[in-house]
Each structure stands twice: as C-alpha cells, then as structure tokens.
Design a protein around this motif. Structure first.
Motif, PDB file in Angstrom:
ATOM      1  N   GLU A   1     125.115  12.567 -20.316  1.00 59.91           N
ATOM      2  CA  GLU A   1     125.624  11.210 -20.534  1.00 59.91           C
ATOM      3  C   GLU A   1     125.196  10.229 -19.445  1.00 59.91           C
ATOM      4  N   TYR A   2     124.945  10.740 -18.236  1.00 57.59           N
ATOM      5  CA  TYR A   2     124.654   9.842 -17.105  1.00 57.59           C
ATOM      6  C   TYR A   2     123.314  10.133 -16.441  1.00 57.59           C
ATOM      7  N   GLN A   3     122.593  11.101 -16.961  1.00 60.03           N
ATOM      8  CA  GLN A   3     121.317  11.534 -16.364  1.00 60.03           C
ATOM      9  C   GLN A   3     121.494  11.788 -14.869  1.00 60.03           C
ATOM     10  N   PHE A   4     122.584  12.428 -14.568  1.00 67.19           N
ATOM     11  CA  PHE A   4     122.962  12.658 -13.171  1.00 67.19           C
ATOM     12  C   PHE A   4     122.904  14.158 -12.888  1.00 67.19           C
ATOM     13  N   GLU A   5     122.015  14.533 -11.965  1.00 68.98           N
ATOM     14  CA  GLU A   5     121.806  15.956 -11.689  1.00 68.98           C
ATOM     15  C   GLU A   5     122.726  16.447 -10.568  1.00 68.98           C
ATOM     16  N   THR A   6     123.161  17.674 -10.690  1.00 71.00           N
ATOM     17  CA  THR A   6     124.026  18.260  -9.648  1.00 71.00           C
ATOM     18  C   THR A   6     123.590  19.688  -9.337  1.00 71.00           C
ATOM     19  N   SER A   7     123.874  20.099  -8.116  1.00 71.37           N
ATOM     20  CA  SER A   7     123.793  21.522  -7.776  1.00 71.37           C
ATOM     21  C   SER A   7     125.208  22.077  -7.834  1.00 71.37           C
ATOM     22  N   TYR A   8     125.297  23.393  -7.776  1.00 73.87           N
ATOM     23  CA  TYR A   8     126.610  23.994  -7.999  1.00 73.87           C
ATOM     24  C   TYR A   8     126.781  25.251  -7.151  1.00 73.87           C
ATOM     25  N   LEU A   9     127.943  25.357  -6.537  1.00 70.18           N
ATOM     26  CA  LEU A   9     128.253  26.561  -5.761  1.00 70.18           C
ATOM     27  C   LEU A   9     129.652  27.032  -6.143  1.00 70.18           C
ATOM     28  N   ARG A  10     129.729  28.252  -6.614  1.00 72.25           N
ATOM     29  CA  ARG A  10     131.052  28.798  -6.962  1.00 72.25           C
ATOM     30  C   ARG A  10     131.410  29.889  -5.956  1.00 72.25           C
ATOM     31  N   LEU A  11     132.510  29.655  -5.260  1.00 72.04           N
ATOM     32  CA  LEU A  11     132.935  30.590  -4.217  1.00 72.04           C
ATOM     33  C   LEU A  11     133.623  31.790  -4.857  1.00 72.04           C
ATOM     34  N   LEU A  12     133.224  32.968  -4.437  1.00 76.14           N
ATOM     35  CA  LEU A  12     133.818  34.182  -4.996  1.00 76.14           C
ATOM     36  C   LEU A  12     134.846  34.790  -4.052  1.00 76.14           C
ATOM     37  N   ALA A  13     134.811  34.349  -2.804  1.00 76.56           N
ATOM     38  CA  ALA A  13     135.720  34.995  -1.843  1.00 76.56           C
ATOM     39  C   ALA A  13     135.965  34.112  -0.627  1.00 76.56           C
ATOM     40  N   TYR A  14     137.073  34.402   0.023  1.00 76.45           N
ATOM     41  CA  TYR A  14     137.395  33.863   1.334  1.00 76.45           C
ATOM     42  C   TYR A  14     137.519  35.062   2.255  1.00 76.45           C
ATOM     43  N   PRO A  15     137.020  35.114   3.471  1.00 77.16           N
ATOM     44  CA  PRO A  15     136.377  34.012   4.184  1.00 77.16           C
ATOM     45  C   PRO A  15     135.019  33.616   3.586  1.00 77.16           C
ATOM     46  N   PHE A  16     134.749  32.306   3.699  1.00 77.03           N
ATOM     47  CA  PHE A  16     133.481  31.768   3.215  1.00 77.03           C
ATOM     48  C   PHE A  16     132.366  32.220   4.149  1.00 77.03           C
ATOM     49  N   ASN A  17     131.169  32.347   3.611  1.00 80.02           N
ATOM     50  CA  ASN A  17     130.067  32.732   4.497  1.00 80.02           C
ATOM     51  C   ASN A  17     129.061  31.590   4.676  1.00 80.02           C
ATOM     52  N   ARG A  18     127.931  31.887   5.266  1.00 79.20           N
ATOM     53  CA  ARG A  18     126.924  30.871   5.612  1.00 79.20           C
ATOM     54  C   ARG A  18     126.426  30.092   4.391  1.00 79.20           C
ATOM     55  N   ASP A  19     126.478  30.745   3.231  1.00 81.44           N
ATOM     56  CA  ASP A  19     125.942  30.082   2.038  1.00 81.44           C
ATOM     57  C   ASP A  19     126.620  28.745   1.777  1.00 81.44           C
ATOM     58  N   LEU A  20     127.885  28.662   2.096  1.00 80.76           N
ATOM     59  CA  LEU A  20     128.610  27.404   1.891  1.00 80.76           C
ATOM     60  C   LEU A  20     128.060  26.332   2.829  1.00 80.76           C
ATOM     61  N   VAL A  21     127.857  26.700   4.073  1.00 80.19           N
ATOM     62  CA  VAL A  21     127.323  25.754   5.063  1.00 80.19           C
ATOM     63  C   VAL A  21     125.928  25.288   4.627  1.00 80.19           C
ATOM     64  N   ASP A  22     125.089  26.221   4.215  1.00 76.57           N
ATOM     65  CA  ASP A  22     123.736  25.870   3.769  1.00 76.57           C
ATOM     66  C   ASP A  22     123.786  24.911   2.588  1.00 76.57           C
ATOM     67  N   PHE A  23     124.676  25.202   1.671  1.00 78.86           N
ATOM     68  CA  PHE A  23     124.795  24.366   0.471  1.00 78.86           C
ATOM     69  C   PHE A  23     125.164  22.929   0.858  1.00 78.86           C
ATOM     70  N   ILE A  24     126.128  22.814   1.759  1.00 75.67           N
ATOM     71  CA  ILE A  24     126.568  21.470   2.186  1.00 75.67           C
ATOM     72  C   ILE A  24     125.415  20.758   2.900  1.00 75.67           C
ATOM     73  N   ARG A  25     124.737  21.487   3.767  1.00 69.82           N
ATOM     74  CA  ARG A  25     123.634  20.859   4.521  1.00 69.82           C
ATOM     75  C   ARG A  25     122.528  20.337   3.616  1.00 69.82           C
ATOM     76  N   ARG A  26     122.317  21.002   2.507  1.00 71.38           N
ATOM     77  CA  ARG A  26     121.209  20.617   1.629  1.00 71.38           C
ATOM     78  C   ARG A  26     121.564  19.518   0.630  1.00 71.38           C
ATOM     79  N   HIS A  27     122.777  19.006   0.732  1.00 72.16           N
ATOM     80  CA  HIS A  27     123.150  17.917  -0.183  1.00 72.16           C
ATOM     81  C   HIS A  27     123.746  16.732   0.584  1.00 72.16           C
TER      82      HIS A  27
END
Lengths: 347, 615
Positions: free
Chosen positions: B533-559
């Motif tokens: 509807e908006y031609q708006f692209e997104t990336s997506y990260l679904r957390l499977l567990a806590y504690p969070f690992n580096r992947d969350l930090v990397d994801f945030i840094r890349r957006h």
C-alpha cells in the motif's frame, strides 16, 4: 624403640558409622536454646537406627528453627527454603526421588502463620516427611514478636500480653489428616527420642510439635513456653518405647495398659498408658483430650495419634518405584512413533 | 453501495461480479456456554481441509455461561493467520450484542442472523441473510433440550452454502470432532447442518463477494493450540514432575499434558506413572514444588499466568540464587484480579526477566507458533538443567488457547541434556566437590542429587545468596561478590546458548521491525501492507529468546530506525533492550504498542508505523 598405643575401639552403629558421621556444623543459636537439644536428638536417633545419612534430606523454612538443619547430619543434603514454604520444596524433592528419607524442621512462626497454608495441604497429601515444629511461641530471629502458637495471656519480655488465642498445631494436624502426631518437650530427652525414632519408621506424614523454649525472648515469668512453665505443666499422656526392626522384637510384654503399634519397616512402637484412658489410634478422642488439656492449662505430650494404614503421597500418585530423577531417557521420552501418531490425529 | 438486503428469492443488482476468494474473516457472535465451539471448530476445520490457510480466535468472557463471546475464523490465501481487524462476515446469534456487532461492520460486509432479531432494519449497506433458526431446529432435533446445542450447527450449513464450503468437508470435520464413540451425536448435528445448507440454497441468492475455493496450502499440516503444543514439548522433553495451580489461560496446558502423560507415559510392565502431576494449593506451592523437584534431579515444570508469576517471585529468586533448574511456562494475559483475564497481552516480559528481589536475571524463550511451543518447551528443560536455573517459556493467551495451523512437530534429534551432575563414582575419583566452583569457566558448578548420588561426600547445603563456593554459609563481602559475579558470568554463557533471532534483512529498507512471540503474525502481514500500500520496505527481526545476543545490536546498527513492537502499554520489550544496549543504539528505537486485550492485528501496526514515519 616404639610403643604402640592401641586406640580404644571406635563405637559404631549397625552400618559401621560413628556418631560423628551424623553431626552437623557448629550451632549459631543461643546457648540453652531448645532447638539445640532437638538437633542432638536427631543426631542420636539417626545414628542409633543406623540410617545412611546420605539417604536423608533436610528441609527447612526461615527462622531460628529453620537454621538448625545445618547443625545435624552434615552428610545429608539440605535445603533452606523460603519462609513458610518448606513443605512445597520437600514435596517436589520427594516426588523427584521417593527414596529420600526426609526430615523438615520448621518453627511456630514458619508453620502456624506464613506457612499455615502449605502445612495444611502437606497434611492432606500424607507425604512421608518428618515435620518437626520447634515451637517457642515467638519469632526469635526478628527479636521476640508473638507467634500464632503463643497462648492467650502469655507475656512478652517487654510486658506485652498476647490477646489472641493460639493455634494448636497438633489439633490442626489431627484435623487435617496427619497420620502420626506427637507433642514433646525439648527438655524430655527420652520421650523425644522415642517419638523421633517412631517418626523415622513411619511411612506417612509425622508432625512432631516440640515445645522448645527460647532462652533469649520467651523464657521468663509469664511466658507459657518457658522451661519453668513446661516443667510444671508437661502432662505426658503415655510413655513411649521404640524397638527398631533390627533388634529383638520379642520384648517382654508388661502388664496391662500397653498398646503395640507395628510400624511400616517392622519396628515396634510400644505405647504405655499413663493414668488416663488415652488411645492414640482414636483421632476424635485425641482431639478432645487436646482441647480439654488446653482448658486445664496443661500441655499434654506423647504420641497423640498414629495410623499406619493410610496410603502415602507416592502411592496416591501411583508412581514407579524408581526415583523419577534418574529414570533414563528411554523411559521418559516416548519414541518417534508416538509423536507421529499424535500428529496424525491432529491433521 | 446499493442496498443489499436479500429477501428470499430476490437478488440485488451489481454485486455478483466482484468475488473475494479465500481472503476474509468470519465472526460468530454467540452466548457463552451455548455450545457454539463445536460448530466453530467444524467451520474452521472444513476450510482448512479445503487447503486454505486458516486461523481461529476465540474471544470469550471470564464466565461459564450467559455472557457474549465471539469466535473469529480467518481464511487467507496469503497465509496470514494473525487477527484481521475488519470483520467481513458476521454470524449474529446473540440478541444482546447483535445490534452493536452489526453497527461496527465495514460497509459491504455480510450478516447471517437469527431472523427474529430483524437486523436488516439497522443498516442498508450490508448483505443480510436472515435464518429462522428456531423453526429449522425443531424438525432435525426432536429432543427439545438438545436444541440449544444443535441449533448452532445450522449456521455451519448456511455458511457452507453461502461461501461454497464443500458439505463433504463439513461432514469430515464434524465426525472427526465427535469421534467414533459419539457417532449418534454427530449424525444429529450433521442433520442440522444440512437443514441450514438446504434453507440457504432455497431461500438466498448470494450477493456478497466472499467465497472459498479449494487450494493446496494446508496439505500435511496439523491444527493445534499452543498450550497443547507446549504440553507435547514437555512430554517429549521427558518431564517428570509437573506442579500447577489452575489459572486462565494456562490451565489447558497442564490439562492437555495430563492427558498425554496418561496415554504415553505409563510404565508398561508395572502400569505405574513415570511422572508425578500435582495440583498445588496455590502458585506459591506449585513453584516451590517445581524448584524442589528440579533441585532433586527431576525435569520439573509449572505453567501459569501473570498473577501466578507474581506469587512465584520470591521462590524464583531463590531458584536463581540456589541454582535450581525448573521450567515455568507463562501464558500471558491481561492484568491482575478480575477484569480481562481472558484477553491476551505481552505484559510479563519485564517482570519475568528480572523476577524477584535482589539482582536476578532469567532466561526467557518466546515461541510464536505451535512448532516453537513444542521445540522451545523441550529446549527450556535442557537449558534449565545445563545452566541450573529457572527458565521461562513466555507465550500468551492468543497462542496458547487459540487453534493454529502448524507443520507436524519434528521429533527431537538430540538426546536430553541433564547438565553437570556428579555420580558417586565421580566423587570417589575427585575426593569431593565444591558446589558453586566455576570449574569449566562457564559459571556453572557441578551438583549432586539428594539420595541419588549415594556417597558420603555428595551432600551440600542449599540456601539463598549467603554462601561460598563450597556451599558453606557465609556473609563475607568477598564471597558474596564472587558469587554474584559468577552468576552474572553464567548469564553471559546462557546468552551464547539460547537461539539467535530470526532475521529478514531487506537491502532496500532503512527501517526495521523487531518483535517477539505472537506479534510476529501482525508484523509479518504489516510488512506486506506497507510494501503493497505504501511501497515502504522493511527489515525484520524476531527475537526467540532473552538474553538478547549480538544479532539484535547488528540489526539496530544496520538500520536508521527500528520499531519495537509490544503488546503492552509500557513498551516492555523495548525497555528490556535498555538494560543491554548503548545510547547510540537506543536512540534509534521507536515504540509501537497495542494493549487492547485482543491479539495484535496488522492494520493497527501498519497505521501506527505510517503515522510515525509520516507516510
């Protein structure tokens, strides 16, 4: 030249352990505390019965009483839980391993106030646990507040008079389904020993309410849980002898007024009547006696109730004989075919 | 839009051309306790059997009988199984809510309703199909007292006719539901269903656009609720001690588990149980038992919801400090006491992560579908024993109590992990042990089991925080600090052991979405809406567990910006990140929250992201 000194033969029990193997850490309770006497009785009983200490597990809640498991049976695992909730920890552990010989130590605050709910439900389940209430009528570790077992009119050191009626843990235990109920006094070595040994042999929940004076906060004039008060008001309803299964059971039967109860492990509990007509297999009668004694200002002690015929919690749950904790994977993870079948039914 | 009231035999103009195939939601409004569950399950299942992706959500009151309840079935050719905000097809069976239910519909929706309710008087922009349920039920159900229950099956027949659901599939679903033992009841219900179908065939001309057409997207799949999936995970994890206290929405988890255990875990030779299940007096006791059992070597668990978690706080803190393994499944729901106990939320995230007083941290696993409920519950037992600590499986009412399509569960491909337990032979060889000594550098000590490790050197005394490495009582500052640091280090080991998040990086996207658990379904569909509807692209990260690992930090840094999706008012998932992330990363986070008690829907999410992005 050397001289050889032959040490005196080490005194050991039937499994070859000396009494040191049943000791605990050095007590940190006050000098003269009744709880220390109870710890000594526990040590003696397990030693004399020749129980493997590593098959025993100690449980407790919070309070002075609940510290005491650290002062006996160092070779047994122990779990010092949260306030009033020793029963649940013991229940879980005993479900995990039904071979645990469990002894729980609680106090009057731990049992009759914060833990009254767990105490009630423990009784309902007839878990084969020895539940000792080290009952001194006050909270010791928080410095002398009344507990729910303090008698009406009993006086604190500060002069405060207790204006609420007490819970009688033995009467409650009878009502709620305990299969072994006894009351004793930390100062009565012989009686407490016999009761403890009977409890160790009993398969089912044993409640032993031991009046155990607090020398620091509740041993003064006006207290109904003091040494002096107990010496004057202790009224044993029976004299208890315990003959363990590994000893010659064919003891002489004394004349009249004796009731023999055969315990689950084959040991014999010999209950001798003292004056009054008291039958520890008659629950309602025991309840009546407890109520009447309270009205008279007496503290009746002895074996108040015993029923060896009720199924224990493990039987009720129809569990396998082996400890659940160590069942191999092959017995606890069903095979793939079972999962496949369940999935098929969900398609 | 023209008036589309359909009187018997009459056809309105201009509607028959537009067809919406396999993409609509049906809402059945009934009264709690009227036995509509069978009719709703059969309707959902028959669409599923036609190969069309489907989901069912029950919105029910905290009540046994008499209050309104709504069941929503969504068919989606795209495979979107989250809640759809808009209702396309209403089945109005509840006089009390019918008027409001009809008023809330979007223009163009269709309504099957109990004829005496006269709902066609309210609006003129809907497709109405009045059905005289009471008249129809009499002939097919001679026994008057069963009519209330059988009556509901009539709407299945009506809907089958209107939507084009094959009656054979309805029959198949119905007989599956009743099972072979209740064939007579099934026959009775099937008769009612046919009466509905025939009535619709004779009296209605279809004017609404909604239809089903056979697809092939559900072949091999199963339908199961998350609670049953967790129960199966526990059983195949080899659970041995289950302690619980009934509470919505977790009760059905343990009830399913009891059923599975009775069926699959009775020792063949002795006929005895290889497990113990105890309904405790309260959650204070159920967690105490679970911790005691875990301490003594059982694979133990409990299941509860927020109010139960509140009561368990003290014990779980002790479990953390005394290092006792156990698994707690928290099926989250809305708030304390009465109110909305039967509505969903992700309201326990922060609470569970740091439950109890003192410094405590607990691992949490976040399943978002039945397959993960199964696998993660199983894994939780391994983590608990490996790291000797309470582990949470965090689900919610939407996942736990609703029916979901799923792939058949995969049988575990690795053996059960029992963690570091010393045997008598080990003790003989070692000459003793120190319970809380970090021998392997992972912060996890070796333990012995009471009465199972039969050895004079097996015993140790378990208590809270005040002990040294040898489990001796200590109030020394250095002992306390060392222990706390080791526990912190152990948590870092857990961080490396839990499942990493599932990432979908989009090279054209400047923004990312992050969520956990059931928010996945709205997020997945919202990304589709944003693109479509908006031609708006997104990336997506679904957390499977806590504690969070580096992947969350990397994801945030890349957006440039990251939207953290929460089903609670205070942005708890985002707040949890605050405990771990540095300010530069935190500055990129935006919060999207929904807290109305219903499962999060894609439209709500899309609208909020569009608003914040200024699209």
């Amino acid at each position: 030249m050397s001289t050889t000194v032959t040490p005196p033969p080490r005194k050991v029990n039937r499994i070859g352990l000396d009494v040191l193997s049943y000791k605990g850490g050095k007590t940190t309770l006050c000098a003269g505390c009744g709880h220390n006497s109870i710890s000594e009785r526990v040590i003696e009983c397990f030693y004399e019965l020749g129980v493997e200490p590593w098959m025993v597990t100690k449980f407790s809640g919070i309070g002075c009483s609940s510290k005491s498991p650290a002062y006996f049976l160092n070779l047994a695992h122990g779990f010092n839980g949260v306030h009033g909730r020793m029963p649940s920890v013991a229940t879980g552990a005993m479900l995990a391993n039904r071979r645990i010989l469990a002894i729980g130590v609680s106090g009057d605050g731990d049992t009759a106030s914060i833990g009254i709910g767990q105490f009630m439900h423990l009784l309902r389940r007839n878990l084969p646990l020895i539940y000792i209430i080290e009952n001194n009528g006050v909270y010791g570790l928080t410095k002398g507040q009344f507990s729910a077992t303090a008698d009406l009119g009993s006086k604190l050191k500060t002069g405060v008079i207790n204006d609420q009626p007490p819970f009688d843990c033995c009467a409650l235990a009878l009502e709620w389904g305990a299969t072994f109920v006894a009351r004793s006094f930390s100062g009565d070595k012989k009686q407490l020993q016999a009761i403890l040994k009977a409890a160790i042999s009993h398969r089912g929940l044993s409640v032993i309410d031991v009046i155990s004076p607090c020398t620091t906060f509740n041993d003064h004039e006006g207290s109904t849980k003091s040494y002096a008060y107990m010496k004057d008001h202790d009224e044993p309803v029976n004299e208890v002898d315990f003959v363990p299964h590994f000893e010659d059971i064919s003891v002489e039967i004394p004349e009249g007024g004796v009731q023999d109860v055969r315990m689950h492990d084959g040991s014999l509990l010999r209950i001798k009547k003292l004056g009054r007509d008291f039958d520890p297999t008659d629950k309602l009668r025991s309840l009546t006696e407890l109520h009447q004694a309270q009205q008279r200002g007496e503290v009746i002690t002895g074996v108040l109730f015993v029923d060896t015929g009720k199924p224990d919690f493990h039987d009720m749950l129809h569990m396998v004989e082996e400890p659940l904790a160590t069942l191999p994977e092959s017995r606890v993870r069903p095979p793939k075919a079972v999962l496949d079948q369940l999935m098929e039914e969900l398609r | 839009m023209s008036t589309t009231l359909v009187a018997p035999g009459e056809q309105s103009a201009g509607e028959s051309d537009r067809r919406i195939i396999n993409d609509f939601s049906i809402q059945v409004a009934t009264v709690n306790g009227s036995g509509s569950q069978t009719a709703n399950t059969v309707l959902m299942r028959s669409i599923f059997q036609m190969g069309i992706p489907v989901s069912g959500k029950n919105m029910f009151p905290s009540n046994i009988a008499g209050l309104p309840t709504w069941f929503t079935i969504r068919a989606s050719r795209h495979g979107f199984v989250g809640r759809k905000k808009e209702v396309d097809f209403l089945v109005a069976m509840n006089a009390e809510t019918a008027q409001e239910d009809v008023r809330k519909l979007d223009s163009g929706a269709a309504v099957v309703y109990d004829a005496p309710l006269g709902l066609n008087q309210i609006r003129s922009d809907l497709h109405f199909y009045p059905v005289p349920f009471d008249k129809l039920v009499g002939p097919v159900c001679p026994e008057a007292k069963l009519r209330k229950l059988v009556r509901n099956m009539i709407y299945d027949g009506v809907m089958a006719n209107l939507l084009g659901i094959e009656m054979e599939e309805i029959g198949k679903a119905l007989y599956k539901q009743f099972g072979a033992r209740k064939a007579k009841a099934a026959d009775l219900n099937m008769g009612a269903c046919r009466a509905g179908y025939d009535y619709a065939a004779q009296h209605f001309t279809k004017t609404d656009p909604f239809r089903v057409e056979r697809m092939n997207s559900t072949a091999g799949k199963i339908i199961i609720d998350g609670n049953s999936a967790c129960a199966l995970g526990a059983m195949f994890a080899g659970v041995t001690v289950v302690t619980w206290y009934p509470i919505t929405p977790s009760s059905s988890l343990v009830e399913s588990l009891i059923g599975y255990l009775k069926r699959c875990r009775i020792d063949r030779e002795t006929g005895r149980a290889t497990y113990a299940v105890v309904q405790a007096e309260d959650e204070l006791a159920s967690i105490g038992m679970a911790i005691g059992a875990g301490w003594a070597g059982a694979r133990s668990m409990t299941a509860t919801a927020g109010p139960g978690i509140s009561l368990m706080a003290e014990f779980i803190g002790l479990g953390y400090y005394a290092e006792c393994p156990t698994v707690i499944v928290d099926v989250q729901r809305v708030g304390p006491s009465t109110g909305l106990p039967t509505r969903t939320a992700q309201g326990d995230l922060l609470f569970c992560a740091t439950l109890s007083h003192g410094d405590t941290r607990h691992p949490m696993l976040f399943p978002s579908n039945p397959e993960e409920c199964f696998a993660m519950t199983m894994e939780a037992f391994n983590l608990a024993e490996r790291f000797q600590t309470p582990v949470f499986v965090i689900t919610d009412l939407d996942l736990g109590m609703n029916n979901w399509m799923a792939e058949p569960f995969a049988y575990p491909d690795k053996p059960i992990e029992r963690g570091k337990v010393l045997s008598a032979a080990d003790l003989e060889r070692l000459g003793g042990f120190a319970r809380y000594q970090d021998v392997d550098g992972d912060g996890v000590g070796y333990r012995t089991l009471p009465a199972a490790t039969s050895h004079p050197q097996a015993a140790y005394f378990t208590r809270g925080s005040g002990h040294n490495a040898k489990a001796q009582y200590s109030e020394r500052e250095d002992d306390y600090i060392q222990n706390m640091d080791r526990l912190a280090h152990k948590f870092e080991s857990i961080r490396g052991a839990v499942a990493p998040p599932v990432a979908d990086y989009n090279s054209r996207a400047a923004i990312g979405l992050v969520c956990c658990g059931t928010s996945n379904w709205a997020a997945d569909e919202s990304r589709f809406q944003l693109r479509d509807e908006y031609q708006f692209e997104t990336s997506y990260l679904r957390l499977l567990a806590y504690p969070f690992n580096r992947d969350l930090v990397d994801f945030i840094r890349r957006h440039e910006r990251v939207y953290v999706i929460d089903q609670n008012r205070d942005g708890q998932l985002l707040q949890l990140m605050r405990l771990d992330l540095d300010p530069a990363e935190l500055a990129k986070l935006r919060s999207v929250r929904y807290y109305g008690g219903l499962p999060l829907d894609a439209r709500t999410l899309t609208d909020e992201i569009v608003r914040q992005e200024g699209l």
